[in-house]
Motif scaffolding. Structure first.
Motif, PDB file in Angstrom:
ATOM      1  N   ASP A  13       2.388   1.127  -1.424  1.00  0.00           N
ATOM      2  CA  ASP A  13       2.916   2.818  -2.342  1.00  0.00           C
ATOM      3  C   ASP A  13       2.648   3.613  -0.569  1.00  0.00           C
ATOM      4  N   ASN A  14       2.484   4.780  -1.164  1.00  0.00           N
ATOM      5  CA  ASN A  14       2.114   5.945   0.503  1.00  0.00           C
ATOM      6  C   ASN A  14       1.186   6.374  -0.036  1.00  0.00           C
ATOM      7  N   LEU A  15       0.456   6.888   1.078  1.00  0.00           N
ATOM      8  CA  LEU A  15      -1.547   7.257   1.394  1.00  0.00           C
ATOM      9  C   LEU A  15      -1.132   8.410   0.036  1.00  0.00           C
ATOM     10  N   SER A  16      -0.113   8.676   0.362  1.00  0.00           N
ATOM     11  CA  SER A  16      -0.303  10.233  -1.151  1.00  0.00           C
ATOM     12  C   SER A  16      -0.762  10.243  -2.864  1.00  0.00           C
ATOM     13  N   ASN A  17      -0.752   8.443  -2.086  1.00  0.00           N
ATOM     14  CA  ASN A  17      -0.608   7.776  -4.370  1.00  0.00           C
ATOM     15  C   ASN A  17      -2.108   7.200  -3.969  1.00  0.00           C
ATOM     16  N   ALA A  18      -2.598   7.178  -3.025  1.00  0.00           N
ATOM     17  CA  ALA A  18      -4.409   6.693  -3.164  1.00  0.00           C
ATOM     18  C   ALA A  18      -5.276   6.268  -4.237  1.00  0.00           C
ATOM     19  N   THR A  19      -5.684   7.770  -4.667  1.00  0.00           N
ATOM     20  CA  THR A  19      -6.476   7.737  -5.816  1.00  0.00           C
ATOM     21  C   THR A  19      -6.150   6.936  -6.406  1.00  0.00           C
ATOM     22  N   ILE A  20      -4.990   6.716  -6.884  1.00  0.00           N
ATOM     23  CA  ILE A  20      -4.152   5.626  -8.070  1.00  0.00           C
ATOM     24  C   ILE A  20      -5.188   4.561  -7.849  1.00  0.00           C
ATOM     25  N   TYR A  21      -5.636   4.470  -7.000  1.00  0.00           N
ATOM     26  CA  TYR A  21      -5.706   2.543  -6.606  1.00  0.00           C
ATOM     27  C   TYR A  21      -8.115   2.862  -6.235  1.00  0.00           C
ATOM     28  N   PHE A  22      -8.322   3.414  -5.950  1.00  0.00           N
ATOM     29  CA  PHE A  22      -9.807   3.674  -5.492  1.00  0.00           C
ATOM     30  C   PHE A  22     -10.605   2.994  -7.074  1.00  0.00           C
ATOM     31  N   THR A 121       9.284 -13.494  -0.023  1.00  0.00           N
ATOM     32  CA  THR A 121       9.644 -12.363  -0.526  1.00  0.00           C
ATOM     33  C   THR A 121       9.252 -11.496   0.577  1.00  0.00           C
ATOM     34  N   TYR A 122      10.342 -10.429   1.389  1.00  0.00           N
ATOM     35  CA  TYR A 122      10.003  -9.541   2.324  1.00  0.00           C
ATOM     36  C   TYR A 122      10.322  -8.371   2.191  1.00  0.00           C
ATOM     37  N   PHE A 123       9.219  -7.094   2.396  1.00  0.00           N
ATOM     38  CA  PHE A 123       9.527  -6.073   2.202  1.00  0.00           C
ATOM     39  C   PHE A 123       8.947  -5.108   3.577  1.00  0.00           C
ATOM     40  N   THR A 124       9.486  -3.766   3.621  1.00  0.00           N
ATOM     41  CA  THR A 124       8.908  -3.194   4.767  1.00  0.00           C
ATOM     42  C   THR A 124       8.655  -1.636   4.006  1.00  0.00           C
ATOM     43  N   ILE A 125       7.746  -1.530   4.882  1.00  0.00           N
ATOM     44  CA  ILE A 125       6.982  -0.324   4.882  1.00  0.00           C
ATOM     45  C   ILE A 125       6.685   0.729   5.741  1.00  0.00           C
ATOM     46  N   LEU A 126       6.689   2.411   5.511  1.00  0.00           N
ATOM     47  CA  LEU A 126       6.843   2.488   6.927  1.00  0.00           C
ATOM     48  C   LEU A 126       5.386   3.274   7.293  1.00  0.00           C
ATOM     49  N   PRO A 127       5.396   4.281   8.732  1.00  0.00           N
ATOM     50  CA  PRO A 127       4.065   5.630   8.595  1.00  0.00           C
ATOM     51  C   PRO A 127       3.682   6.333   7.091  1.00  0.00           C
ATOM     52  N   GLY A 128       2.504   6.598   6.645  1.00  0.00           N
ATOM     53  CA  GLY A 128       2.803   6.967   5.624  1.00  0.00           C
ATOM     54  C   GLY A 128       2.584   6.511   4.119  1.00  0.00           C
ATOM     55  N   GLU A 129       2.454   4.596   4.228  1.00  0.00           N
ATOM     56  CA  GLU A 129       2.876   3.764   3.072  1.00  0.00           C
ATOM     57  C   GLU A 129       1.524   2.886   3.890  1.00  0.00           C
ATOM     58  N   PHE A 130       1.402   2.034   2.725  1.00  0.00           N
ATOM     59  CA  PHE A 130       0.160   1.110   2.850  1.00  0.00           C
ATOM     60  C   PHE A 130       0.154   0.200   1.512  1.00  0.00           C
ATOM     61  N   ALA A 131      -0.128  -1.220   3.048  1.00  0.00           N
ATOM     62  CA  ALA A 131       0.035  -2.516   1.704  1.00  0.00           C
ATOM     63  C   ALA A 131      -1.210  -2.522   1.107  1.00  0.00           C
ATOM     64  N   ILE A 132      -1.851  -3.009   0.335  1.00  0.00           N
ATOM     65  CA  ILE A 132      -3.366  -3.908   0.234  1.00  0.00           C
ATOM     66  C   ILE A 132      -2.648  -5.163  -0.187  1.00  0.00           C
ATOM     67  N   PHE A 133      -4.108  -6.237   0.586  1.00  0.00           N
ATOM     68  CA  PHE A 133      -3.234  -7.765   0.575  1.00  0.00           C
ATOM     69  C   PHE A 133      -4.417  -8.387  -0.533  1.00  0.00           C
ATOM     70  N   PHE A 134      -4.961  -9.088  -1.435  1.00  0.00           N
ATOM     71  CA  PHE A 134      -6.030  -9.489  -1.983  1.00  0.00           C
ATOM     72  C   PHE A 134      -5.914 -10.719  -1.596  1.00  0.00           C
ATOM     73  N   PRO A 135      -7.292 -11.793  -1.865  1.00  0.00           N
ATOM     74  CA  PRO A 135      -7.639 -13.144  -0.971  1.00  0.00           C
ATOM     75  C   PRO A 135      -6.309 -13.814  -1.776  1.00  0.00           C
ATOM     76  N   GLU A 136      -5.758 -13.725  -3.209  1.00  0.00           N
ATOM     77  CA  GLU A 136      -4.385 -14.327  -3.817  1.00  0.00           C
ATOM     78  C   GLU A 136      -3.286 -14.448  -3.008  1.00  0.00           C
ATOM     79  N   ASP A 137      -3.173 -13.134  -2.237  1.00  0.00           N
ATOM     80  CA  ASP A 137      -1.660 -12.515  -1.836  1.00  0.00           C
ATOM     81  C   ASP A 137      -1.480 -13.426  -0.125  1.00  0.00           C
ATOM     82  N   GLY A 138      -1.068 -14.465   0.441  1.00  0.00           N
ATOM     83  CA  GLY A 138      -0.483 -14.777   1.347  1.00  0.00           C
ATOM     84  C   GLY A 138       0.752 -13.786   2.257  1.00  0.00           C
TER      85      GLY A 138
END
Length: 158
Positions: A13-22, A121-138
């Motif tokens: 997601d975008n850093l501007s939406n981070a509060t959604i994941y708190f 799968t592959y995906f690309t993120i840009l500066p200002g975005e983030f990815a959260i990887f949990f232990p289940e995520d290789g």
């Protein structure tokens, strides 16, 4: 009242939406609040402990890799929040349940295990975005060209 499930999905997601994941983890708010206070253009490489070993931030500058060079990795003790600063970054992803070809087994000291499996799968993120990887995520980070600067936040699994 808040309930935490032991079922997590990778988040992009975008850093501007981070509060959604708190609500996904008690330390996510502190992690993203720290990021909000940083000048991304001037942040220096290094490590910071925000909450002892439970919440750590690393800023690194490193060379990107090709898809064939990037290895899938998993962590058992930490959730990764990865944020590119300098340029876009591509990640490979595969569910840990599909990973079968461990390179050397789990390294408990460094909380990492690498795999020779191919991402699903592959995906690309840009500066200002983030990815959260949990232990289940290789995940296979740092796919791209040239050098990059990024933030990796390690959040202890609770």
């Amino acid at each position: 009242m808040s309930y935490f499930l032991n079922i997590y999905i990778m988040v992009v997601d975008n850093l501007s939406n981070a509060t959604i994941y708190f609500s996904l983890h008690p330390l996510f708010k502190k992690a993203f609040d720290f990021i909000k206070t940083q000048d991304m253009e001037k942040i220096e490489p290094g490590s910071t402990q925000l909450e002892g070993d439970s919440l750590k931030v690393s800023v690194s500058e490193t060379k990107m890799k090709t898809k064939s060079e990037a290895k899938l990795e998993i962590h058992q003790k930490y959730i990764d929040i990865q944020i590119p600063i300098k340029q876009k970054e591509t990640f490979g992803w595969s569910s840990s349940t599909h990973l079968k070809n461990s390179v050397k087994g789990y390294d408990a000291i460094n909380d990492i295990e690498f795999f020779n499996d191919v991402p699903s799968t592959y995906f690309t993120i840009l500066p200002g975005e983030f990815a959260i990887f949990f232990p289940e995520d290789g995940h296979a980070p740092l796919i791209g060209e040239g050098e990059t600067k990024k933030i990796i936040i390690k959040v202890a699994v609770m």
